[in-house]
Design a protein around this motif. Structure first.
Motif, PDB file in Angstrom:
ATOM      1  N   GLY A   1       0.789  -1.234   0.000  1.00  0.00           N
ATOM      2  CA  GLY A   1       0.000   0.000   0.000  1.00  0.00           C
ATOM      3  C   GLY A   1       0.819   1.281   0.000  1.00  0.00           C
ATOM      4  O   GLY A   1       0.406   2.283  -0.543  1.00  0.00           O
TER       5      GLY A   1
ATOM      6  N   PHE B   1      -4.367   2.342   3.720  1.00  0.00           N
ATOM      7  CA  PHE B   1      -4.507   1.419   2.581  1.00  0.00           C
ATOM      8  C   PHE B   1      -4.420  -0.047   2.987  1.00  0.00           C
ATOM      9  O   PHE B   1      -4.069  -0.896   2.168  1.00  0.00           O
ATOM     10  CB  PHE B   1      -3.448   1.712   1.503  1.00  0.00           C
ATOM     11  CG  PHE B   1      -3.343   3.170   1.138  1.00  0.00           C
ATOM     12  CD1 PHE B   1      -4.424   3.842   0.600  1.00  0.00           C
ATOM     13  CD2 PHE B   1      -2.172   3.876   1.366  1.00  0.00           C
ATOM     14  CE1 PHE B   1      -4.346   5.185   0.274  1.00  0.00           C
ATOM     15  CE2 PHE B   1      -2.083   5.230   1.046  1.00  0.00           C
ATOM     16  CZ  PHE B   1      -3.170   5.880   0.507  1.00  0.00           C
TER      17      PHE B   1
ATOM     18  N   ARG C   1      -5.678  -2.159   0.156  1.00  0.00           N
ATOM     19  CA  ARG C   1      -6.869  -1.641  -0.528  1.00  0.00           C
ATOM     20  C   ARG C   1      -7.256  -2.513  -1.738  1.00  0.00           C
ATOM     21  O   ARG C   1      -6.475  -2.629  -2.678  1.00  0.00           O
ATOM     22  CB  ARG C   1      -6.562  -0.220  -0.988  1.00  0.00           C
ATOM     23  CG  ARG C   1      -7.747   0.605  -1.404  1.00  0.00           C
ATOM     24  CD  ARG C   1      -7.261   1.982  -1.777  1.00  0.00           C
ATOM     25  NE  ARG C   1      -8.351   2.929  -1.930  1.00  0.00           N
ATOM     26  CZ  ARG C   1      -8.178   4.213  -2.237  1.00  0.00           C
ATOM     27  NH1 ARG C   1      -6.967   4.698  -2.407  1.00  0.00           N
ATOM     28  NH2 ARG C   1      -9.197   5.020  -2.368  1.00  0.00           N
TER      29      ARG C   1
ATOM     30  N   GLN D   1      -9.330   9.802   4.196  1.00  0.00           N
ATOM     31  CA  GLN D   1     -10.527   9.543   3.386  1.00  0.00           C
ATOM     32  C   GLN D   1     -11.573  10.643   3.474  1.00  0.00           C
ATOM     33  O   GLN D   1     -12.544  10.637   2.718  1.00  0.00           O
ATOM     34  CB  GLN D   1     -11.193   8.225   3.818  1.00  0.00           C
ATOM     35  CG  GLN D   1     -10.290   7.008   3.718  1.00  0.00           C
ATOM     36  CD  GLN D   1      -9.587   6.694   5.021  1.00  0.00           C
ATOM     37  OE1 GLN D   1      -9.218   7.585   5.780  1.00  0.00           O
ATOM     38  NE2 GLN D   1      -9.365   5.438   5.293  1.00  0.00           N
TER      39      GLN D   1
ATOM     40  N   SER E   1     -13.881  -0.535   3.284  1.00  0.00           N
ATOM     41  CA  SER E   1     -14.788   0.422   2.620  1.00  0.00           C
ATOM     42  C   SER E   1     -16.035   0.658   3.442  1.00  0.00           C
ATOM     43  O   SER E   1     -17.152   0.696   2.923  1.00  0.00           O
ATOM     44  CB  SER E   1     -15.198  -0.113   1.234  1.00  0.00           C
ATOM     45  OG  SER E   1     -14.088  -0.356   0.435  1.00  0.00           O
TER      46      SER E   1
ATOM     47  N   GLN F   1     -11.775   9.516  -3.691  1.00  0.00           N
ATOM     48  CA  GLN F   1     -11.531   8.113  -3.375  1.00  0.00           C
ATOM     49  C   GLN F   1     -11.353   7.291  -4.648  1.00  0.00           C
ATOM     50  O   GLN F   1     -10.469   6.440  -4.732  1.00  0.00           O
ATOM     51  CB  GLN F   1     -12.683   7.554  -2.534  1.00  0.00           C
ATOM     52  CG  GLN F   1     -12.690   8.082  -1.115  1.00  0.00           C
ATOM     53  CD  GLN F   1     -11.454   7.646  -0.358  1.00  0.00           C
ATOM     54  OE1 GLN F   1     -11.161   6.472  -0.213  1.00  0.00           O
ATOM     55  NE2 GLN F   1     -10.676   8.604   0.100  1.00  0.00           N
TER      56      GLN F   1
ATOM     57  N   GLY G   1      -7.808   5.528  -5.761  1.00  0.00           N
ATOM     58  CA  GLY G   1      -7.835   4.073  -5.938  1.00  0.00           C
ATOM     59  C   GLY G   1      -7.385   3.683  -7.337  1.00  0.00           C
ATOM     60  O   GLY G   1      -6.599   2.742  -7.512  1.00  0.00           O
TER      61      GLY G   1
ATOM     62  N   GLU H   1     -12.465   1.250  -1.425  1.00  0.00           N
ATOM     63  CA  GLU H   1     -11.516   0.396  -2.145  1.00  0.00           C
ATOM     64  C   GLU H   1     -11.832   0.276  -3.631  1.00  0.00           C
ATOM     65  O   GLU H   1     -11.013  -0.240  -4.394  1.00  0.00           O
ATOM     66  CB  GLU H   1     -11.542  -1.009  -1.530  1.00  0.00           C
ATOM     67  CG  GLU H   1     -11.032  -1.037  -0.109  1.00  0.00           C
ATOM     68  CD  GLU H   1     -11.348  -2.362   0.554  1.00  0.00           C
ATOM     69  OE1 GLU H   1     -10.491  -3.246   0.537  1.00  0.00           O
ATOM     70  OE2 GLU H   1     -12.470  -2.515   1.091  1.00  0.00           O
TER      71      GLU H   1
END
Ligand SMILES: Cc1cc2nc3c(=O)[nH]c(=O)nc-3n(C[C@H](O)[C@H](O)[C@H](O)COP(=O)(O)OP(=O)(O)OC[C@H]3O[C@@H](n4cnc5c(N)ncnc54)[C@H](O)[C@@H]3O)c2cc1C
Lengths: 293, 809
Positions: free
Chosen positions: B216, B273, B387, B525, B567, B697, B701, B762
């Motif tokens: 991560g 992560f 993640r 986040q 998540s 997000q 990702g 995620e």
């Protein structure tokens, strides 16, 4: 990732640097921009007892013309060279090469001489200086000497510099008018050390034949200046077929070492591609009188 | 990096982009693009991280780590280190044993799993380079590192095992001799009768896929700082973690300390992560030392250590077969996956491939599968969460198979997908492994993504480019993921030793402002923003001025077993906030009705006011009502004073967000270099609390997914020595490598979740490897190459194109 203990000197005169180097020799290391040396210290891969910082010496940070040549004092920041009008006018190859050196933050600190003295096989400036037939002025308490690029780079991270020697200046001779130049490379990410790259100069004669060719590949033990390429092209027309042949000739005997980012075989293939692209671009510029295109 | 968000009118129930300026009230704040409340603090450097915790008398720890990948640890000689300037102590496993400190628990257990806990410091054997062996404490971090070098370890080396598949062969060097095997645990993910399907299949695609080790790589490394008060016996730990409450639970369990005397604080945390999901040995050690030395102790991991000692992830080898009929209808999937566990189980055991495989059939209506999951130990850093948690790998495998199926049958890839998608009216759909999806229109996301990226005209562009020797390709992938797992009972039954509920406490004081306490933590986040929006929405407050969210401190927040993983915070924490705020609201409404002598049913709350519907002159400010409630005078019969509500939400079901990603790429045949031309995401994550946060997000990702597809690889040599221990060798994507990400939102609220949110955090990572794998396969179709191995680096692509070695296939 904290360095082992060391002493630190920050002299203001070249003579003092040379004195300190004479006194401590192997136990000391010149500290320039620190962009290669500090990581080595932090990983404790290098553990000199003493660092001699050369960036506080005014005489070592300077760019000036001398008898038609360009003279770069060793501790000049890479970013300063990148923005030098004098360099842009007469030696634009250096600026094109510098754009590939790391990121602007690193070039703001990294020095021209540091890159040369560090001699990373994938570094751009050594290849560019080799292409330009630069000469390196070295100084130590025992005296001064000048080493041409072709003899300066000895092996991976190894140069002609003795432990007590300082790289003082780099002298780049003038180029014939209308010389086309190019620096190209390919890296996994923007700013990474190259997987392959090439620097080229092409000067044409009045009939459009190649008069002078200089091509250097990076990524092998030392910058790889290819005599074969010069043989293929000098005196001949720079048509596509000859360029392809010259690029192919360039990688004969070229031995980059493979690592986790690319095998030797790939790096040779890539070098040939880079050689061809550099020759093509240099030729385009030779046709337009050596100006940036 | 920039990304374009194109919020389409097709989003329901409301177009979140239209900002009803200053309209505060139910349905008006959820869905709004407000700026993140935590950002000013983070961007101006005011937010304190663990490294910023400096206490008087603090000493610093450095960890002595195994230089060998595998061997017997014979002696540890610390005499010289103890004599080094500034050194206070050296700690080894023997000391921990004498202090009665136990082992780190594994939180994810399968029946028959061979290790359920791991030593904090190595005892008689070392299993990977970087394994903690001893701890040196000194007056500053420099002195600690100097002394750590002086601790001499005598290790009898053993052959290193660096390949999980070989580790399971007969005669392989055994890591944990008492197991007599390198198999940590196994699991069979099975449903239907897959072998029957293969008997009558017209087409079988068999393939082997290899996914490389990644991690991560949060920008802030791990770290821990502890202080102990001998007078009260209270210990406080600041730790860079995703799960402060679980860290506390583990400390109490491992050290035998009472919970009420231990406080764990996750301050600002610079990315998690999954890496910061499990509690780590160093965190326990710092606490033990703080108590023993009666001085504050700090340890901040450096980047090299991070490469040696923080969980790594993703490495798997799959041998799978897909059965289909002649029209491309998928009948079944079967095979085996070997998961490289590393030196011993991390806290997550073999949970990663189990979760990944669980949703492998994704959006397809296929009722037959069997995948045998084997977790093998190797002499590498233990593998755990990152993640995506197994989904990127499973999606890569499945979606490459679907593309290969289409190619084999000479069918359009989009048509094959549409033919196999679960129809919207077949929802809720029970998949082959028993997961019950909560609705979704997969075909719509695919259509929308293909329209966005111009699939219909791409073939012509590609042909034109090919004629000029240029290689263009397009790839697309639709996936469904299980997010925000629940209910707790089911998750615990599945082997995960923590529940997945969330408790939120909301307090309102006489000022009428609200403080939301949630046991989760945040690693960037935007939880402070989103939970404040949910609370403000229900209470007619301004999320920026009237609400504060407190996270990550076990002394002030309710217990949270799962915290910021899976998540789940927006969905589960959001739902708990929604319910708690609604209860405060109910009380405010009742009290207002009483104070204004109106009917409860006529009271509305918005804009900081409580008023009688239709006549705003009969109004009280929330502050006035809150004051009355807190004073406790003039309350209606039966109402208790105070404005403090705690609600626990245990999700009755998981949610199943879904998306289609599509990308176009160009590959330079002479360098093997790949450029992403466009990247499109069509995502349905249920109700969006804040579309900007959703887009952040997704973009982050996707960037991580692209890194994993193209750049990132943790490499070990045959002696088990890691070759990637800095960012010079382990290549993370930068802004230059990441294209603009075009995001289209669909919003189908989750039916079973208050607020309607589905998990999202995620989702962005799940598809990029598969999308780019498919795009590369498409670009290289003229060369007949099968893309089965990651990363898609230039050497691999160049070899494939130039037919040297095995290249991409
Ligand atoms: C992230 C990152 C990416 C990079 N990418 C690239 C890249 O793509 N291409 C590239 O070429 N470089 C790259 N570099 C290296 C960078 O260009 C360095 O600046 C350069 O290699 C060294 O210069 P310096 O001034 O920092 O030297 P220092 O790090 O201070 O010194 C390097 C070595 O040279 C010696 N030295 C320095 N000056 C002298 C002197 N005058 N006389 C004698 N010895 C001397 C030092 O003793 C030391 O051994 C990168 C660096 C980083 C951190």
């Amino acid at each position: 990732m904290k360095p082992a203990p060391f002493a630190y000197d920050a002299p203001r005169e070249t003579a003092q640097v040379v004195e300190l180097l004479a006194k401590y020799g192997d136990d000391a290391k010149v500290l320039a921009g620190g962009q290669s040396l500090i990581p080595l210290l932090n990983f404790r891969l290098a553990r000199p007892d003493r660092l001699i910082d050369v960036t506080r010496v005014p005489a070592l940070s300077n760019i000036e013309p001398r008898d038609g040549s360009l003279v770069i004092a060793a501790a000049t920041r890479q970013a300063t060279l990148e923005r030098s009008a004098l360099t842009a006018q007469g030696w634009p190859l250096l600026i094109e090469a510098l754009r590939y050196v790391a990121h602007s933050q690193i070039r703001a600190l990294g020095t021209v001489g540091g890159s040369v003295a560090h001699a990373d096989p994938a570094a751009e400036l050594p290849a560019a200086f080799m292409t330009l037939d630069a000469r390196f002025h070295l100084r130590c308490a025992r005296g001064a000497r000048t080493v041409p690029a072709a003899e300066f780079f000895v092996s991976y991270f190894t140069t002609a510099l003795e432990p007590d020697e300082l790289l003082e200046e780099i002298e780049v001779p003038p180029l014939p008018g209308g010389t086309g130049y190019a620096f190209v490379e390919f890296a996994r990410r923007h700013g990474d050390f190259a997987l392959g790259g090439a620097a080229a100069l092409i000067t044409l004669d009045a009939r459009g034949m190649c008069r002078h060719i200089s091509l250097t590949l990076l990524g092998a033990e030392t910058p790889w200046r290819s005599p074969q390429t010069e043989q293929v092209l000098v005196g001949n027309p720079p048509d596509e077929q000859n360029l392809v042949e010259a690029a192919h000739a360039a990688v004969q005997g070229f031995e980059p070492s493979g690592d986790i980012h690319g095998s030797t075989e790939y790096r040779i293939g890539l070098a040939e591609t880079m050689a061809l692209r550099a020759l093509r671009r240099a030729l385009d510029r030779a046709h337009t009188g050596g100006r940036p295109t | 990096m920039t990304w374009t968000a194109r919020l389409q009118g097709e989003a329901q129930p409301q177009a979140a982009d239209e900002q009803p300026s200053l309209h505060l009230g139910p349905g008006r704040v959820i869905g709004r693009r407000i700026q993140r409340l935590e950002d000013p603090r983070l961007l101006t450097g005011q937010a304190p991280f663990v490294a910023d915790v400096n206490l008087p008398g603090m000493v610093h720890a450095a960890i002595v780590r195994s230089p060998a990948a595998h061997g017997y640890l014979r002696t540890i000689d610390a005499a010289e280190a103890l004599g080094s300037p500034g050194v206070q102590a050296v700690l080894t496993a023997k000391d921990l044993d004498e202090l009665g400190v136990g082992e780190m628990p594994v939180h994810w257990l399968r029946p028959g799993q061979r290790n359920v806990s791991n030593p904090i410091l190595a005892t008689d054997k070392v299993y990977y380079v970087g394994q903690p062996v001893a701890v040196v404490v000194a007056d500053d971090a420099y002195a600690a590192e100097d002394a750590a070098e002086l601790v001499s370890l005598e290790i009898d080396p053993l052959p290193a095992m660096v390949n999980a598949e070989e580790a399971l062969q007969p005669g392989a060097t055994i890591l944990h001799e008492e197991w007599e095997t390198n198999l940590l645990a196994e699991h069979i993910a099975s449903g239907g009768d897959v072998d029957r399907q293969f008997e009558h299949a017209e087409v079988v695609i068999a393939e082997r896929f290899q996914i490389q080790r990644q991690a991560g790589m949060p920008i802030e490394t791990r770290g821990a700082a502890a202080t102990y008060d001998p007078l009260t016996g209270e210990l406080t730990l600041w730790v860079s973690t995703q799960m402060p409450h679980l860290v506390k639970t583990d400390i109490c369990q491992v050290c035998g300390w009472p919970g009420h005397k231990v406080r764990v604080i996750a301050p600002a945390v610079g990315g998690g992560f999954g890496v910061k999901e499990p509690p780590y040995p160093e965190e326990i050690v710092v606490c033990v030392l703080a108590k023993q030395l009666a001085r504050p102790v700090k340890w901040v991991e450096d980047r090299r250590e991070h490469f040696l000692a923080s969980v790594q992830a993703r490495e798997m080898t799959w041998d799978v077969e897909l059965a289909a009929d002649g029209n491309g209808r998928i009948l079944g999937l079967r095979g085996r996956v070997i998961y490289d566990v590393g030196g011993h189980a991390s806290a997550q055991g073999i949970g990663v491939p189990i979760v990944g495989t669980g949703m492998m059939l994704g959006p397809y209506d296929v009722q037959h599968m069997r995948v045998h999951i084997l977790g093998a130990v190797t002499n590498k850093v233990p593998a755990g969460a990152y993640r995506g948690f197994g989904r990127p790998q499973a999606t890569f495998v499945m979606e490459r198979l679907v593309d290969e199926l289409a190619a084999r049958l000479n069918l359009d890839r989009a048509a094959v997908r549409q033919r196999n998608f679960i129809a919207p009216h077949a929802q809720p759909y029970r998949n082959a492994l028993g997961h019950v999806y909560d609705g979704g229109d997969y075909g719509r996301t695919l259509d929308r993504a293909l329209r966005q990226i111009g699939y219909d005209v791409f073939a012509a562009r590609q042909a034109e480019a090919r004629a000029q020797g240029r290689l263009l390709g397009i790839g697309f992938v639709t996936f469904v993921m299980e997010a925000g797992l629940g209910p707790s009972e089911q998750i615990v039954r599945g082997g995960h030793m923590t529940g997945t509920y969330e408790t939120v406490l909301i307090r309102m004081d006489p000022s009428g402002k609200a403080v939301v306490y949630c046991g989760s933590s945040s690693q960037g986040q935007g939880h402070e923003t989103t939970l404040a929006q949910v609370c403000a929405d229900r209470l007619g407050l301004d999320p920026e001025r009237d609400v504060v969210v407190v996270l990550g401190d076990t002394a002030t927040t309710p217990y949270s077993p799962a915290s910021a993983i899976g998540s789940r915070v927006g969905m589960v924490g959001g739902a708990a906030t929604f319910l708690a705020a609604d209860r405060i609201r109910e009380k405010l409404v009742k009290l207002t009705a009483h104070l204004l002598e109106a009917n409860v049913g006529d009271i509305e709350i918005s804009e900081g006011l409580a008023y009688v519907q239709g006549s705003k002159d009969r109004a009280l400010t929330i502050q006035e009502v809150a004051t009355a409630a807190c004073l406790g005078s003039n309350l209606p019969d039966g109402m208790l004073p105070g404005l403090e509500v705690s609600e626990t939400f245990d999700p009755p079901v998981s949610t199943f967000p879904y998306a289609t990603h599509a990308a176009t790429v160009e590959i330079d045949p002479d360098t093997g270099g790949l450029t992403i031309l466009r990247y499109v995401v069509v995502q349905d994550c249920g109700t969006m609390i804040n579309p900007s946060v959703v887009e952040g997000q997704i973009a982050g990702g996707v960037a991580q997914g692209i890194g994993g597809a193209l750049l990132e690889q943790l490499v070990y040599n045959s002696d088990g020595q890691p070759l990637t221990t800095s960012f010079m060798d382990y290549l993370l994507p930068t802004a230059v490598e990441i294209p603009d990400i075009e995001i289209v939102h669909l919003q189908t609220p989750a039916p079973d979740i208050p607020g309607g949110m589905k998990g999202l955090g995620e989702a962005g990572t799940v598809a990029p490897a598969a999308v780019l794998g498919n795009a590369v396969a498409d670009a290289l179709a003229p060369f007949g190459i099968r893309v089965t191995t990651l990363p898609l680096d230039p050497d691999r692509l160049w070899r494939a194109i130039n037919r040297r070695g095995d290249g991409a296939s």
